[in-house]
Design an enzyme around this catalytic site. Structure first.
Site, PDB file in Angstrom:
ATOM      1  N   CYS A  78      51.857  37.555  39.072  1.00 44.53           N
ATOM      2  CA  CYS A  78      50.637  37.671  38.460  1.00 44.53           C
ATOM      3  C   CYS A  78      49.779  38.597  39.002  1.00 44.53           C
ATOM      4  O   CYS A  78      50.051  39.868  38.400  1.00 44.53           O
ATOM      5  CB  CYS A  78      50.136  36.193  38.908  1.00 44.53           C
ATOM      6  SG  CYS A  78      48.734  35.864  37.727  1.00 44.53           S
ATOM      7  N   HIS A 102      53.959  31.643  37.999  1.00 44.42           N
ATOM      8  CA  HIS A 102      54.066  30.989  39.385  1.00 44.42           C
ATOM      9  C   HIS A 102      55.030  30.160  39.415  1.00 44.42           C
ATOM     10  O   HIS A 102      55.167  29.411  38.424  1.00 44.42           O
ATOM     11  CB  HIS A 102      52.379  30.496  39.425  1.00 44.42           C
ATOM     12  CG  HIS A 102      51.645  31.568  39.751  1.00 44.42           C
ATOM     13  ND1 HIS A 102      51.369  32.417  40.896  1.00 44.42           N
ATOM     14  CD2 HIS A 102      50.504  31.906  38.986  1.00 44.42           C
ATOM     15  CE1 HIS A 102      50.332  33.120  40.741  1.00 44.42           C
ATOM     16  NE2 HIS A 102      49.606  32.742  39.711  1.00 44.42           N
TER      17      HIS A 102
END
Length: 487
Positions: A330, A427
């Site tokens: 991310c 994630h």
């Protein structure tokens, strides 16, 4: 409702354990937290985001998390400001002063969410935030007694004996509460006890006499809590490091000032032959790492600038030159590119910051926030994984033509030409056992003592429920909540 006499007294863990224990008794049970503050968030089944602790509590209750389980989530971006997420969606960015003025307007949304959750379950277990006796924050409170009064919810205080002063914390909380607040207190729990509980009997007698509250149990320290996903970055400070095995895979993680979704590390920490090293600011990244993993961030550009200020950019490039692997998740993925631009000042001051240059991609922080659960395939190993996306911004460039993952047949993430730099917006990738084992397999050199992460989380939740059945008065707590003594 469990309210603490302070922060980090174990409320989140107790709610998770109680959710599993009452579920095991045959009740339909759900968690709820009016207001949370965390950059470790989870994507919900209805496309919102909530605190990671509420997602774990929902799992303990046998549920998929929904946005109503945590209607107000504050995600700190600076020391004095945070992104305000209401019922799963970003409402605004606010300073601490601005948020204090905003809170009273949020109570109707909080009560709406509570009523939505409560309508479908036999029992709702509510978690407070911080301390029940923060009288300086009482005006407009939606997190503790303000919510309890508005929703007419009975309260059980939680005191942490491990940090000391628990008698004063229970008696002192009682002394600071208003009469209508005291009327909601059903009793208290003493958490994290070590030693012979009979030595605490006289203290219970004293607290009961001083407050008129009942004691619902003295809960021994639950060491296996370390096996469960963490929400608060404070857990990184207090993490108990076990001695690494000889020849363990060493994963080095720079502690970003605004680190987010760091539970990505939990499945890696669970591996017996993997050592995860959290490097604090002011320290160099160790030169003997196998992998440098750059985690998520709530504010990529400021954290990237902190990486450069610490000299970690030099350490990361040196690690790569030595043949090491670099992974960015991310915000970490965004940092690995040539640049990160925030033209509209979404995460801070508008501007552009030069990236680490290990991936030939560029990122622009713009557009709406992406919140979605995903299933992916590692395009190199063919192993399947799962997780969620939670990010602002779009990343593109030549290395996107060499994706790390495939998502519904579409490329996701990027991989450098040398095959040693990986980036992804997803994630939770390493929670999938086969995905994690395949990724680490090339570094293991035949060592295959791999953890079954999801199964271990389930076993730990069951053990926690048994722990509470043994040491807490679950019948008494259920009666205090307005339910029958026998479920």
């Amino acid at each position: 409702m469990l309210q603490g006499t302070g922060s980090d007294v174990g409320k989140s863990l107790l709610v998770a354990g109680l959710c599993r224990a009452y579920r095991n008794r045959g009740l339909s049970v759900a968690p709820f937290k009016p207001q949370n503050m965390s950059n470790n968030a989870a994507v919900t089944v209805d496309g919102g985001e909530i605190g990671r602790a509420q997602a774990l509590q929902a799992r303990a209750a046998g549920l998929r998390p929904t946005r109503h389980m945590n209607p107000v989530l504050l995600k700190p971006q600076t020391d004095v400001g945070a992104q305000v997420v209401v019922q799963g969606e970003v409402l605004t960015n606010a300073s601490a002063t601005d948020y204090r003025a905003l809170k009273p307007q949020l109570m109707p949304r909080v009560l709406e969410s509570f009523e939505t959750v409560a309508a479908d379950f036999d029992l709702v277990i509510v978690e407070g935030a911080g301390s029940a006796a923060e009288v300086n924050l009482r005006d407009g409170d939606i997190a503790n007694m303000g919510f309890a009064l508005a929703a007419s919810v009975p309260v059980v205080l939680v005191g942490d004996i491990d940090r000391g002063g628990v008698i004063a914390s229970i008696v002192g909380t009682d002394a600071l509460l208003a009469e209508d607040e005291r009327a909601l207190i059903a009793g208290y729990l003493i958490n994290k006890f070590r030693g012979d509980p009979s030595l605490f009997d006289s203290a219970i007698t004293l607290m009961n006499e001083r407050t008129g509250f009942a004691c619902f149990g003295v809960i021994p320290y639950f060491a296996d809590a370390r096996k469960l996903p963490k929400e608060d970055a404070l857990a990184l400070d207090n993490r108990e490091r076990e001695a690494a095995r000889e020849g363990a895979i060493r994963i080095v993680v720079p502690r970003l000032p605004r680190i987010a979704n760091f539970d990505d590390l939990d499945p890696l920490m669970a591996e017996a032959d993997v050592e995860v090293v959290i490097v604090e600011r002011g320290e160099a990244l160790p030169g003997d790492a196998d992998i440098v993993l750059i985690p998520g961030s709530k504010a990529t550009r400021p954290d990237l600038e902190a990486v450069i200020a610490e000299g970690w950019d030099i350490d990361i490039r040196a690690h790569h030159r030595r043949g090491g692997t670099v992974v960015g998740l991310c915000g970490g993925y965004q940092m690995l590119g040539r640049s990160v631009a925030d033209p509209n000042g979404i995460e801070g001051e508008p501007g552009t910051t030069q990236g680490l240059g290990l991936l030939d991609v560029e990122t622009v922080i713009a557009g709406s926030k992406t919140l979605t659960e995903v299933d992916v395939v590692d395009v190199h190993h063919g192993t399947r994984g799962y997780g969620y996306e939670m990010h602002m911004g779009v990343t593109d460039g030549p290395d996107r033509e060499r994706p790390w993952l495939s998502r519904r047949g579409e490329p996701e993430g990027a991989r450098a030409a040398d095959g040693r730099v990986y980036g992804s917006y997803v994630h939770g990738l390493f929670a999938a056992d086969d995905f994690r084992r395949a990724f680490l397999g090339n570094l293991r050199s035949g060592r295959q003592e791999a953890a079954a992460y999801d199964a271990e989380v389930e076993r730990t939740l069951d053990a926690l429920a048994r722990h509470l059945e043994q040491h807490a008065d679950l019948d008494g707590l259920l009666v205090a909540a307005g339910g029958p003594r026998s479920a």
